[in-house]
Design a protein around this motif. Structure first.
Motif, PDB file in Angstrom:
ATOM      1  N   ASN A   1       0.846  -0.996   0.228  1.00 38.84           N
ATOM      2  CA  ASN A   1      -0.301   0.004  -0.066  1.00 38.84           C
ATOM      3  C   ASN A   1       0.752   1.525  -0.540  1.00 38.84           C
ATOM      4  O   ASN A   1      -0.063   2.548  -0.108  1.00 38.84           O
ATOM      5  CB  ASN A   1      -0.428  -0.210   1.614  1.00 38.84           C
ATOM      6  CG  ASN A   1       0.020   0.328   2.680  1.00 38.84           C
ATOM      7  OD1 ASN A   1       0.723   0.038   2.648  1.00 38.84           O
ATOM      8  ND2 ASN A   1      -1.006  -0.141   3.809  1.00 38.84           N
ATOM      9  N   LYS A   2       1.711   0.989  -0.048  1.00 37.26           N
ATOM     10  CA  LYS A   2       3.071   2.043   0.301  1.00 37.26           C
ATOM     11  C   LYS A   2       4.261   3.119  -1.215  1.00 37.26           C
ATOM     12  O   LYS A   2       5.104   3.006  -0.944  1.00 37.26           O
ATOM     13  CB  LYS A   2       4.412   1.964   1.018  1.00 37.26           C
ATOM     14  CG  LYS A   2       3.686   1.986   2.754  1.00 37.26           C
ATOM     15  CD  LYS A   2       4.609   2.109   3.583  1.00 37.26           C
ATOM     16  CE  LYS A   2       4.358   2.570   5.025  1.00 37.26           C
ATOM     17  NZ  LYS A   2       5.345   1.947   6.718  1.00 37.26           N
ATOM     18  N   MET A   3       3.291   1.877  -2.873  1.00 36.52           N
ATOM     19  CA  MET A   3       3.515   1.963  -3.525  1.00 36.52           C
ATOM     20  C   MET A   3       3.318   3.585  -4.296  1.00 36.52           C
ATOM     21  O   MET A   3       2.595   3.881  -4.275  1.00 36.52           O
ATOM     22  CB  MET A   3       2.724   1.087  -4.591  1.00 36.52           C
ATOM     23  CG  MET A   3       3.828   0.086  -5.854  1.00 36.52           C
ATOM     24  SD  MET A   3       2.523  -0.434  -6.935  1.00 36.52           S
ATOM     25  CE  MET A   3       2.762  -2.060  -5.466  1.00 36.52           C
ATOM     26  N   GLU A   4       4.683   3.782  -4.824  1.00 45.09           N
ATOM     27  CA  GLU A   4       4.361   4.793  -5.670  1.00 45.09           C
ATOM     28  C   GLU A   4       3.473   5.168  -6.483  1.00 45.09           C
ATOM     29  O   GLU A   4       3.965   4.301  -7.124  1.00 45.09           O
ATOM     30  CB  GLU A   4       6.238   5.548  -5.710  1.00 45.09           C
ATOM     31  CG  GLU A   4       7.146   5.542  -4.957  1.00 45.09           C
ATOM     32  CD  GLU A   4       8.571   5.389  -5.498  1.00 45.09           C
ATOM     33  OE1 GLU A   4       8.658   5.859  -6.479  1.00 45.09           O
ATOM     34  OE2 GLU A   4       9.660   6.101  -4.749  1.00 45.09           O
ATOM     35  N   ASP A   5       3.523   6.895  -6.662  1.00 43.66           N
ATOM     36  CA  ASP A   5       2.139   6.653  -7.892  1.00 43.66           C
ATOM     37  C   ASP A   5       2.579   6.114  -9.380  1.00 43.66           C
ATOM     38  O   ASP A   5       2.332   5.917  -9.790  1.00 43.66           O
ATOM     39  CB  ASP A   5       2.111   8.051  -7.744  1.00 43.66           C
ATOM     40  CG  ASP A   5       0.740   8.740  -6.861  1.00 43.66           C
ATOM     41  OD1 ASP A   5       0.488   7.859  -5.927  1.00 43.66           O
ATOM     42  OD2 ASP A   5       0.892   9.696  -5.519  1.00 43.66           O
ATOM     43  N   GLU A   6       4.145   7.110  -9.690  1.00 44.76           N
ATOM     44  CA  GLU A   6       4.601   6.611 -10.906  1.00 44.76           C
ATOM     45  C   GLU A   6       4.687   5.013 -10.585  1.00 44.76           C
ATOM     46  O   GLU A   6       4.130   4.680 -12.364  1.00 44.76           O
ATOM     47  CB  GLU A   6       6.028   6.992 -10.871  1.00 44.76           C
ATOM     48  CG  GLU A   6       6.832   7.180 -12.152  1.00 44.76           C
ATOM     49  CD  GLU A   6       7.789   7.753 -12.149  1.00 44.76           C
ATOM     50  OE1 GLU A   6       8.730   7.549 -13.232  1.00 44.76           O
ATOM     51  OE2 GLU A   6       8.299   8.876 -11.895  1.00 44.76           O
ATOM     52  N   PHE A   7       5.714   4.257 -10.043  1.00 44.64           N
ATOM     53  CA  PHE A   7       5.250   3.078  -9.705  1.00 44.64           C
ATOM     54  C   PHE A   7       4.209   2.706 -10.503  1.00 44.64           C
ATOM     55  O   PHE A   7       4.103   1.659 -11.122  1.00 44.64           O
ATOM     56  CB  PHE A   7       6.498   3.071  -8.561  1.00 44.64           C
ATOM     57  CG  PHE A   7       6.784   1.337  -9.021  1.00 44.64           C
ATOM     58  CD1 PHE A   7       7.790   0.606  -9.595  1.00 44.64           C
ATOM     59  CD2 PHE A   7       5.716   0.189  -8.140  1.00 44.64           C
ATOM     60  CE1 PHE A   7       8.695  -0.738  -9.736  1.00 44.64           C
ATOM     61  CE2 PHE A   7       6.289  -1.452  -8.504  1.00 44.64           C
ATOM     62  CZ  PHE A   7       7.465  -1.360  -9.081  1.00 44.64           C
ATOM     63  N   LEU A   8       3.045   2.486  -9.359  1.00 43.61           N
ATOM     64  CA  LEU A   8       1.573   1.899  -9.697  1.00 43.61           C
ATOM     65  C   LEU A   8       1.562   2.324 -11.066  1.00 43.61           C
ATOM     66  O   LEU A   8       1.090   1.661 -11.953  1.00 43.61           O
ATOM     67  CB  LEU A   8       0.953   2.957  -8.630  1.00 43.61           C
ATOM     68  CG  LEU A   8      -0.482   2.133  -9.100  1.00 43.61           C
ATOM     69  CD1 LEU A   8      -0.458   0.601  -9.210  1.00 43.61           C
ATOM     70  CD2 LEU A   8      -1.081   3.394  -7.643  1.00 43.61           C
ATOM     71  N   SER A   9       1.661   3.647 -11.510  1.00 38.64           N
ATOM     72  CA  SER A   9       0.641   4.170 -12.609  1.00 38.64           C
ATOM     73  C   SER A   9       1.726   3.552 -13.937  1.00 38.64           C
ATOM     74  O   SER A   9       0.682   2.730 -14.995  1.00 38.64           O
ATOM     75  CB  SER A   9       1.037   5.153 -12.801  1.00 38.64           C
ATOM     76  OG  SER A   9       0.443   5.215 -14.113  1.00 38.64           O
ATOM     77  N   ASN A  10       3.340   2.901 -14.162  1.00 35.70           N
ATOM     78  CA  ASN A  10       3.831   2.667 -15.125  1.00 35.70           C
ATOM     79  C   ASN A  10       3.318   0.506 -14.939  1.00 35.70           C
ATOM     80  O   ASN A  10       3.389   0.376 -15.637  1.00 35.70           O
ATOM     81  CB  ASN A  10       5.341   2.244 -14.987  1.00 35.70           C
ATOM     82  CG  ASN A  10       5.980   4.224 -15.185  1.00 35.70           C
ATOM     83  OD1 ASN A  10       4.977   4.905 -15.632  1.00 35.70           O
ATOM     84  ND2 ASN A  10       6.449   4.412 -14.398  1.00 35.70           N
ATOM     85  N   SER A  11       3.145   0.013 -13.752  1.00 38.10           N
ATOM     86  CA  SER A  11       3.140  -1.174 -13.811  1.00 38.10           C
ATOM     87  C   SER A  11       2.016  -1.594 -14.067  1.00 38.10           C
ATOM     88  O   SER A  11       1.132  -2.773 -14.579  1.00 38.10           O
ATOM     89  CB  SER A  11       3.194  -1.330 -11.648  1.00 38.10           C
ATOM     90  OG  SER A  11       4.364  -1.411 -11.382  1.00 38.10           O
ATOM     91  N   LEU A  12       1.065  -1.057 -13.981  1.00 38.92           N
ATOM     92  CA  LEU A  12      -0.926  -0.943 -14.390  1.00 38.92           C
ATOM     93  C   LEU A  12      -0.808  -0.335 -16.061  1.00 38.92           C
ATOM     94  O   LEU A  12      -1.176  -1.630 -16.298  1.00 38.92           O
ATOM     95  CB  LEU A  12      -1.176  -0.090 -13.978  1.00 38.92           C
ATOM     96  CG  LEU A  12      -3.766  -0.351 -13.821  1.00 38.92           C
ATOM     97  CD1 LEU A  12      -3.527  -1.096 -13.798  1.00 38.92           C
ATOM     98  CD2 LEU A  12      -4.148   1.561 -13.152  1.00 38.92           C
ATOM     99  N   LEU A  13       0.074   0.119 -16.441  1.00 42.39           N
ATOM    100  CA  LEU A  13       0.358   0.528 -17.707  1.00 42.39           C
ATOM    101  C   LEU A  13       0.783  -0.659 -18.285  1.00 42.39           C
ATOM    102  O   LEU A  13       0.848  -1.508 -19.797  1.00 42.39           O
ATOM    103  CB  LEU A  13       1.195   1.558 -18.053  1.00 42.39           C
ATOM    104  CG  LEU A  13       1.104   1.897 -19.594  1.00 42.39           C
ATOM    105  CD1 LEU A  13      -0.326   2.239 -20.468  1.00 42.39           C
ATOM    106  CD2 LEU A  13       1.817   3.154 -19.518  1.00 42.39           C
ATOM    107  N   VAL A  14       1.749  -1.443 -18.240  1.00 43.85           N
ATOM    108  CA  VAL A  14       2.460  -2.283 -19.085  1.00 43.85           C
ATOM    109  C   VAL A  14       1.612  -3.699 -18.379  1.00 43.85           C
ATOM    110  O   VAL A  14       1.472  -4.699 -19.769  1.00 43.85           O
ATOM    111  CB  VAL A  14       4.393  -2.360 -17.750  1.00 43.85           C
ATOM    112  CG1 VAL A  14       4.693  -3.707 -18.305  1.00 43.85           C
ATOM    113  CG2 VAL A  14       5.412  -1.900 -18.221  1.00 43.85           C
ATOM    114  N   LYS A  15       0.873  -3.801 -16.716  1.00 45.63           N
ATOM    115  CA  LYS A  15       0.346  -5.403 -16.943  1.00 45.63           C
ATOM    116  C   LYS A  15      -0.916  -5.253 -18.353  1.00 45.63           C
ATOM    117  O   LYS A  15      -1.305  -6.259 -18.915  1.00 45.63           O
ATOM    118  CB  LYS A  15      -0.345  -5.017 -15.438  1.00 45.63           C
ATOM    119  CG  LYS A  15      -1.782  -6.149 -15.164  1.00 45.63           C
ATOM    120  CD  LYS A  15      -0.939  -7.084 -15.523  1.00 45.63           C
ATOM    121  CE  LYS A  15      -1.460  -8.495 -15.121  1.00 45.63           C
ATOM    122  NZ  LYS A  15      -1.486  -9.900 -15.231  1.00 45.63           N
TER     123      LYS A  15
END
Length: 728
Positions: free
Chosen positions: A686-700
């Motif tokens: 739950n402490k994931m950074e916003d940029e990392f979360l956005s990039n992970s979701l996009l690639v997924k």
């Protein structure tokens, strides 16, 4: 050359002439040469290296002029040949010898050795980086975490990233020879920063590919918001467009954290993302949101703010949300139906609230399946007759009501058996009252009647619901599905529909031994009623008038209310372009008038005249072409025009179709993104950074785009992203 002659030419004054001796070749075999043309001696090694060695006085004798003073060649230390060689290792001759040795042994030259070492270093670094790229890609596509709690060398579980590297090294000796322990501490490419850089490159490549797909074409935006597990408001942005092949695409583009859900805040964030990637807002031709006030507000809503900048970015309320709202409204407006869903939820919770009852339901299904197979009531086959569980209905989950009702009807006897057993259980700690109440609900005729009725209604609307959630659904076909859904509901409401439905209810009751009441018996209405309505009437009237048509009328009213598109009247007229209807109601002039009204920026006056002419030619071509006659949707038509190369001939029709297909149908793509978001950002992450979360979701979500790029492409971007001291 070292020729062996009978007589070498003599030189010197008369009476004191001397000649070259062949034995001197044996004394100085490595460098001494004799020229037969000018009869002089030379040093081969000094001649070869004469260009690289600074000349001194007398150095040209053995390289350019040639030596023929034979009297100076003798056994003493002042021998001319020995003087030429010199006494130290730094003499010109010895330097020439060293240089020639390097020349003859070129593969082992220091420059080559350094170059080979550098190439080996590059290959090692590339292998390390390729391995890290593969690990990041796999973990992202599988929605797995990267880092571990303890990544020290002594840890038994260093986290998914490092453990995958160890696994790859276990089966690949090349990776094992350079990875982790053997890699230099400053170039392992396993740090968290490197992992984030690689993921950011993946996301950049995906967004770049989507941007190139759209190009200068018109597009629509689909937006929805949700709170993640960390209670942070996240906004999903999806782009809808038609690609070069005429195929409708909905691409997830970004996940944006917003501080609040005010329309102005959302507008600012969306505009920033679009402008940062080179999108022109004037190319916006559609907006797809839910029905919240901050979205659909006519004055200060998000759609109104975009319409001020681009007046042709038409807003479409998500059709899937509309359908869900219509279904929920039907359950709230008819009291018996509302009570039915309350009882349904109570039954599901009673049967499936503990593992013990779940196992009992499983055993009851096994017994029923065995009995049905014995009497040949079921067909056997791979994947058939699976053990199932009850599903809970939910207002925000599309299709959950139908799933819950269908599961209960399919497992009616096992559920009844479990409830009977629970009601008869006298052991302490049991919920006998819940079991008895649930059994009474389940076996009542009114419950079964509404159970069968809601399944019939929801099965009719399910086709529409599934179609609205497709990425490539066009809005014209969606409206046609709405009309067909209304027609089927009206057909069910007719007298013939009632008779057919009631027969199904009776059959179900007979099969499951449910008591059927006397329909002529007087029914006493429970609860308060309007004064103008009687409190006493027959049960047939109650079911046939008070429940059955009332529920269907509510559905029809809500569908008419939720799917009333006055603004987009162009859609119904454009549906006449579909060839399989035979162009029965086709009017080219009407289509051109609607184009002039809704898309004046995309068709000038001259093009509208050309569009009308193209429409007439197209109708003749489509009527006489076998490949066009069976096309049923404008999405297939647009794709077929490109495939058959008719898009060049009917370029204005192709433009019109692309504009219609760009209009959004639903925000199901954004909803699917939120489902993936729950998988990626969990309670433990739950402490994931916003940029990392956005990039992970996009690639997924859009990971298949990465297949267009090789490892070398990613490595090149990695170099450009951050220059390092080591070479690649």
């Amino acid at each position: 050359m070292q020729p062996k002659l009978q007589n070498y030419k003599a030189s010197g004054p008369k009476g004191r002439q001397r000649r070259f001796k062949f034995s001197w070749f044996s004394d100085f075999p490595s460098w001494l040469e004799y020229s037969e043309s000018n009869h002089r001696a030379y040093c081969l090694l000094c001649f070869i290296s004469s260009k690289n060695i600074k000349r001194r006085s007398g150095f040209d004798v053995f390289t350019v002029q040639g030596f023929d003073t034979w009297k100076k060649v003798h056994d003493g230390k002042n021998c001319a040949f020995l003087v030429h060689i010199g006494s130290g290792p730094c003499s010109h001759h010895n330097s020439a010898v060293t240089e020639c040795c390097y020349l003859l042994n070129y593969p082992n030259h220091i420059d080559n050795i350094v170059e080979v070492a550098n190439n080996q270093e590059k290959e090692r670094n590339r292998l390390l980086l390729k391995t890290s790229i593969a690990a990041v890609k796999w973990l992202t596509l599988q929605s797995c975490s990267f880092r571990g709690h303890d990544e020290t060398p002594q840890s038994k579980n260093k986290g998914n990233f490092l453990e995958i590297l160890n696994l790859l090294a276990e089966f690949n000796p090349k990776i094992a020879s350079v990875i982790l322990e053997n890699a230099p501490q400053n170039a392992k490419y396993t740090s968290p920063d490197v992992q984030k850089e690689i993921l950011s490159i993946f996301a950049m490549k995906v967004r770049m590919h989507i941007r190139e797909e759209i190009g200068d074409a018109k597009f629509s935006i689909l937006v929805d918001e949700t709170c993640d597990v960390a209670k942070r408001e996240q906004m999903a942005l999806v782009l809808r467009f038609v690609d070069q092949d005429g195929v409708v695409q909905e691409r997830f583009f970004d996940l944006i954290h917003v501080k609040d859900t005010r329309a102005l805040t959302l507008k600012k964030e969306i505009s920033h993302v679009l402008s940062s990637h080179g999108f022109d807002v004037q190319n916006l031709r559609g907006q797809g949101y839910d029905g919240a006030s901050n979205m659909k507000g006519e004055f200060n809503g998000l759609q109104a703010l975009f319409l001020r900048e681009c007046p042709y970015a038409y807003y479409v309320h998500c059709y899937a949300h509309r359908l869900q709202f219509a279904l929920v409204a039907a359950t709230k407006d008819v009291v018996p139906v509302t009570q039915f869903f309350q009882h349904l939820l109570f039954i599901v919770n009673t049967v499936d609230s503990s593992s013990k009852r779940h196992d009992e339901l499983h055993d009851a299904q096994m017994v029923e399946l065995a009995c049905l197979l014995v009497i040949d009531e079921l067909e056997t086959g791979q994947g058939a007759n699976q053990i199932r569980s009850l599903k809970r209905p939910g207002d925000t989950r599309w299709g959950s009501h139908l799933g819950s009702i269908s599961s209960l009807m399919d497992m009616f006897n096992p559920v009844s058996s479990v409830l009977q057993k629970l009601a008869a259980d006298s052991s302490p700690g049991t919920y006998r009252a819940d079991g008895d109440t649930s059994f009474n609900y389940l076996t009542s005729f009114e419950f079964v009647f509404i159970l069968c009725m809601m399944r019939e209604i929801l099965e009719i609307t399910e086709q529409l619901g599934q179609a609205l959630q497709k990425k490539r659904q066009d809005i014209v076909n969606a409206i046609r599905l709405v009309q067909s859904t209304k027609f089927l509901l009206e057909e069910m409401r007719s007298d013939d529909g009632w008779e057919l439905f009631f027969c199904k209810v009776v059959d179900f009751c007979v099969t499951h031994e449910i008591d059927i009441p006397d329909m002529e018996q007087t029914y006493i209405m429970r609860g308060g009623r309007a004064r103008r309505q009687p409190d006493h009437f027959t049960k047939e009237r109650y079911f046939r008038v008070e429940i059955f048509p009332a529920t269907i009328d509510t559905q029809l009213t809500e569908l008419n209310l939720k799917f009333n598109e006055k603004v987009l009247g162009l859609l119904s007229i454009s549906a006449t372009l579909v060839p399989n209807n035979g162009f029965a109601s086709f009017q080219a002039s009407e289509i051109c008038r609607m184009v002039e009204k809704y898309y004046p920026a995309d068709f000038n006056k001259q093009e509208r005249v050309g569009l009308e002419n193209q429409l007439r030619h197209f109708v003749i071509d489509a009527s006489n072409s076998d490949d066009l006659k069976n096309i049923a949707t404008i999405a297939d038509l647009c794709q077929h025009l490109v495939a058959s190369r008719r898009a060049g001939t009917f370029n204005l029709i192709d433009r019109l179709l692309r504009l219609l297909l760009t209009l959004p149908v639903s925000t199901a793509s954004a909803e699917r993104a939120f489902s993936t978001l729950k998988i990626i950002k969990t309670r433990l992450r739950n402490k994931m950074e916003d940029e990392f979360l956005s990039n992970s979701l996009l690639v997924k979500i859009e990971g298949e785009i990465l297949e267009h790029y090789s490892y070398n492409d990613i490595i090149s971007e990695f170099r450009a992203l951050k220059e390092r001291r080591v070479e690649f």
